[in-house]
Enzyme design. Structure first.
Site, PDB file in Angstrom:
ATOM      1  N   ILE A 173      -1.606  11.374   4.668  1.00 49.29           N
ATOM      2  CA  ILE A 173      -0.197  11.166   4.298  1.00 49.29           C
ATOM      3  C   ILE A 173      -0.009  11.423   2.804  1.00 49.29           C
ATOM      4  O   ILE A 173      -0.723  10.864   1.969  1.00 49.29           O
ATOM      5  CB  ILE A 173       0.262   9.736   4.642  1.00 49.29           C
ATOM      6  CG1 ILE A 173      -0.012   9.406   6.114  1.00 49.29           C
ATOM      7  CG2 ILE A 173       1.746   9.564   4.320  1.00 49.29           C
ATOM      8  CD1 ILE A 173       0.708  10.261   7.137  1.00 49.29           C
ATOM      9  N   TYR A 199     -14.866   3.686   9.049  1.00 47.51           N
ATOM     10  CA  TYR A 199     -13.407   3.657   9.199  1.00 47.51           C
ATOM     11  C   TYR A 199     -13.003   4.238  10.565  1.00 47.51           C
ATOM     12  O   TYR A 199     -12.237   3.632  11.314  1.00 47.51           O
ATOM     13  CB  TYR A 199     -12.793   4.467   8.059  1.00 47.51           C
ATOM     14  CG  TYR A 199     -11.302   4.664   8.116  1.00 47.51           C
ATOM     15  CD1 TYR A 199     -10.428   3.611   7.892  1.00 47.51           C
ATOM     16  CD2 TYR A 199     -10.750   5.930   8.343  1.00 47.51           C
ATOM     17  CE1 TYR A 199      -9.049   3.801   7.900  1.00 47.51           C
ATOM     18  CE2 TYR A 199      -9.384   6.129   8.342  1.00 47.51           C
ATOM     19  CZ  TYR A 199      -8.530   5.066   8.130  1.00 47.51           C
ATOM     20  OH  TYR A 199      -7.173   5.270   8.142  1.00 47.51           O
ATOM     21  N   ARG A 235      -1.964  -8.637  -2.603  1.00 48.78           N
ATOM     22  CA  ARG A 235      -1.628  -8.373  -4.008  1.00 48.78           C
ATOM     23  C   ARG A 235      -0.135  -8.049  -4.100  1.00 48.78           C
ATOM     24  O   ARG A 235       0.485  -7.709  -3.090  1.00 48.78           O
ATOM     25  CB  ARG A 235      -2.441  -7.180  -4.531  1.00 48.78           C
ATOM     26  CG  ARG A 235      -2.197  -5.935  -3.685  1.00 48.78           C
ATOM     27  CD  ARG A 235      -2.768  -4.680  -4.264  1.00 48.78           C
ATOM     28  NE  ARG A 235      -2.588  -3.575  -3.344  1.00 48.78           N
ATOM     29  CZ  ARG A 235      -2.127  -2.381  -3.663  1.00 48.78           C
ATOM     30  NH1 ARG A 235      -1.781  -2.109  -4.902  1.00 48.78           N
ATOM     31  NH2 ARG A 235      -1.995  -1.424  -2.766  1.00 48.78           N
ATOM     32  N   GLY A 244       0.815  -1.213   0.000  1.00 49.76           N
ATOM     33  CA  GLY A 244       0.000   0.000   0.000  1.00 49.76           C
ATOM     34  C   GLY A 244       0.847   1.261   0.000  1.00 49.76           C
ATOM     35  O   GLY A 244       2.083   1.209  -0.091  1.00 49.76           O
ATOM     36  N   GLN A 245       0.156   2.401   0.104  1.00 48.66           N
ATOM     37  CA  GLN A 245       0.835   3.702   0.042  1.00 48.66           C
ATOM     38  C   GLN A 245       1.929   3.809   1.113  1.00 48.66           C
ATOM     39  O   GLN A 245       3.074   4.163   0.804  1.00 48.66           O
ATOM     40  CB  GLN A 245      -0.183   4.841   0.221  1.00 48.66           C
ATOM     41  CG  GLN A 245       0.427   6.212  -0.006  1.00 48.66           C
ATOM     42  CD  GLN A 245      -0.364   7.339   0.647  1.00 48.66           C
ATOM     43  OE1 GLN A 245      -1.446   7.133   1.209  1.00 48.66           O
ATOM     44  NE2 GLN A 245       0.168   8.531   0.577  1.00 48.66           N
TER      45      GLN A 245
HETATM   46  P1  NAD Z   1      -3.451   1.405   1.378  1.00 48.85           P
HETATM   47  O1  NAD Z   1      -4.888   1.157   1.078  1.00 48.85           O
HETATM   48  O2  NAD Z   1      -2.627   2.154   0.402  1.00 48.85           O
HETATM   49  O3  NAD Z   1      -2.730  -0.001   1.638  1.00 48.85           O
HETATM   50  C1  NAD Z   1      -3.332  -1.060   2.344  1.00 48.85           C
HETATM   51  C2  NAD Z   1      -2.733  -2.363   1.842  1.00 48.85           C
HETATM   52  O4  NAD Z   1      -3.370  -3.438   2.521  1.00 48.85           O
HETATM   53  C3  NAD Z   1      -2.977  -2.593   0.333  1.00 48.85           C
HETATM   54  O5  NAD Z   1      -1.754  -2.887  -0.327  1.00 48.85           O
HETATM   55  C4  NAD Z   1      -3.929  -3.782   0.293  1.00 48.85           C
HETATM   56  O6  NAD Z   1      -3.725  -4.651  -0.823  1.00 48.85           O
HETATM   57  C5  NAD Z   1      -3.600  -4.489   1.600  1.00 48.85           C
HETATM   58  N1  NAD Z   1      -4.676  -5.350   2.061  1.00 48.85           N
HETATM   59  C6  NAD Z   1      -6.011  -5.124   1.968  1.00 48.85           C
HETATM   60  N2  NAD Z   1      -6.688  -6.175   2.457  1.00 48.85           N
HETATM   61  C7  NAD Z   1      -5.762  -7.078   2.860  1.00 48.85           C
HETATM   62  C8  NAD Z   1      -5.837  -8.364   3.460  1.00 48.85           C
HETATM   63  N3  NAD Z   1      -7.021  -8.951   3.723  1.00 48.85           N
HETATM   64  N4  NAD Z   1      -4.695  -9.016   3.743  1.00 48.85           N
HETATM   65  C9  NAD Z   1      -3.489  -8.457   3.458  1.00 48.85           C
HETATM   66  N5  NAD Z   1      -3.356  -7.235   2.907  1.00 48.85           N
HETATM   67  C10 NAD Z   1      -4.476  -6.563   2.612  1.00 48.85           C
HETATM   68  O7  NAD Z   1      -3.371   2.074   2.823  1.00 48.85           O
HETATM   69  P2  NAD Z   1      -2.234   3.042   3.405  1.00 48.85           P
HETATM   70  O8  NAD Z   1      -2.585   4.417   3.022  1.00 48.85           O
HETATM   71  O9  NAD Z   1      -0.896   2.505   3.094  1.00 48.85           O
HETATM   72  O10 NAD Z   1      -2.534   2.909   4.966  1.00 48.85           O
HETATM   73  C11 NAD Z   1      -1.839   2.021   5.813  1.00 48.85           C
HETATM   74  C12 NAD Z   1      -2.411   2.139   7.219  1.00 48.85           C
HETATM   75  O11 NAD Z   1      -2.286   3.487   7.669  1.00 48.85           O
HETATM   76  C13 NAD Z   1      -3.903   1.814   7.327  1.00 48.85           C
HETATM   77  O12 NAD Z   1      -4.152   1.211   8.568  1.00 48.85           O
HETATM   78  C14 NAD Z   1      -4.562   3.167   7.292  1.00 48.85           C
HETATM   79  O13 NAD Z   1      -5.799   3.148   7.942  1.00 48.85           O
HETATM   80  C15 NAD Z   1      -3.554   3.997   8.044  1.00 48.85           C
HETATM   81  N6  NAD Z   1      -3.668   5.430   7.715  1.00 48.85           N
HETATM   82  C16 NAD Z   1      -3.337   5.895   6.473  1.00 48.85           C
HETATM   83  C17 NAD Z   1      -3.462   7.262   6.176  1.00 48.85           C
HETATM   84  C18 NAD Z   1      -3.099   7.803   4.821  1.00 48.85           C
HETATM   85  O14 NAD Z   1      -3.234   9.026   4.590  1.00 48.85           O
HETATM   86  N7  NAD Z   1      -2.617   7.013   3.890  1.00 48.85           N
HETATM   87  C19 NAD Z   1      -3.927   8.139   7.168  1.00 48.85           C
HETATM   88  C20 NAD Z   1      -4.283   7.653   8.410  1.00 48.85           C
HETATM   89  C21 NAD Z   1      -4.126   6.295   8.681  1.00 48.85           C
END
Ligand code: NAD
Length: 318
Positions: free
Chosen positions: A173, A143, A37, A12-13
């Protein structure tokens, strides 16, 4: 004992950049990336990768046993905007993935857990400016409800079972390496791509929507810093407020115009406006700064320059 780390949701990101940084620090073979993935080339080629389903206990335990993992970063989640479309799925993923990892830690099979929370734990009744660590929390998205419940469970597992779980409430982020995953602050990433590729951007939030944000470099540094802190310095076992900057779509557009004077922004708010309206405008993160020495490096100006430069290189625009 050397660290052997598992990152769930590594593609993920945030997971992508966290994995690369942890590999740089701890050695490629000591950091196992796992996701449902595949990720980008840099991630897939730099170290071990395993398919995992975070809501399947045996799938998670299998990888932990195979590699003798002692630290888990649980980054898999369904984010705010996507979660509103699939509320039951968001709840199932966000809660069950956390219970799996907390239970494995409770059984003594791993030593330390990182689990991110979010500014989405706050809601419309929360004080909006300089939101304190302890305050009214009535989240209105599925969420946010899952993150708030997750925070309570983290604290519970620490108090009852001595599970060393650490957490940060990330703001929005902003980054350039991997695409964002369906959050309400994604506009602040899309805007840079479209400014460079099209010269225009239509924002899904209105021009005055001020939200707390952070550049990825700072987010990764905070994550590694809280995990490296001495356990006695982690005085909050639910989740720490964390902040760097706050800005509106209009302000980020003005910053981009300093580099791309012809850039034009327009506004077409959609369902994400309501989510954004329920969140704080700015966050007080004094406790993170006091307890484990948090300090951000990027403000809006420095971030904008860095984003535009890196995307220019990525898109071969230089
Ligand atoms: P994202 O959606 O980019 O990445 C999440 C990853 O989890 C993806 O690669 C997805 O394929 C994987 N995933 C989904 N279901 C899955 C499963 N069943 N088993 C294994 N992998 C699975 O999210 P992100 O932005 O990288 O966020 C990461 C964490 O940080 C999350 O908990 C999110 O809530 C938290 N967060 C992110 C932000 C932001 O701005 N990006 C802000 C606050 C909190």
């Amino acid at each position: 004992m050397s660290k052997i780390i598992l990152i769930i949701g590594a593609c993920g990101q945030i997971g992508t950049e966290l994995t690369l940084k942890l590999r740089e620090i701890n050695g490629n073979t000591n950091v196992i990336a796992a996701d449902i993935r595949e990720g980008n080339k840099e991630l897939m080629q730099s170290g071990p990768f395993e398919f995992i389903n975070a809501i399947d206990y045996d799938s998670v335990l299998g990888i932990i046993t195979k590699y003798h993992i002692n630290e888990v970063y649980l980054m898999a989640a369904m984010l705010s905007a996507t979660g509103e479309k699939f509320p039951a799925k968001a709840w199932e993923l966000n809660m069950n993935s956390l219970f799996n990892v907390l239970n494995i830690a409770k059984e003594g099979k791993i030593k330390k857990v990182f689990w991110p929370s979010s500014i989405a734990v706050f809601g419309p009744t929360t004080p909006k400016e300089n939101t304190p660590q302890e305050t009214i929390m009535e989240p209105s998205t599925v969420y946010g409800i899952s993150k708030q419940a997750g925070e309570r469970w983290c604290e519970y597992y620490f108090n009852k079972y001595n599970v060393d779980v650490r957490s940060i409430r990330y703001p929005g982020i902003i980054s350039w390496k991997a695409n964002p995953g369906g959050g309400t602050t994604d506009y602040a990433i899309e805007i840079y791509h479209e400014a460079l590729l099209k010269g225009t951007y239509t924002s899904f939030l209105n021009k005055e929507t001020k939200l707390p944000m952070m550049y990825m470099d700072d987010a990764i540094e905070a994550t590694i810093k809280i995990m490296d802190a001495k356990p006695e310095n982690i005085k909050i076992r639910s989740s720490y407020n964390l902040a760097a900057m706050s800005f509106t779509p209009q302000e980020i557009a003005e910053e981009i115009k300093k580099e791309i004077p012809a850039f034009q922004i327009s506004y077409q708010p959609d369902f994400r406006q309501e989510i954004a309206n329920s969140w704080p405008k700015s966050i007080s993160d004094d406790r993170a700064r006091e307890d484990w020495g948090w300090n951000h490096k990027f403000n809006l100006e420095k971030m904008s320059k860095n984003m535009l430069h890196n995307l220019q290189v990525k898109y071969n625009l230089e």
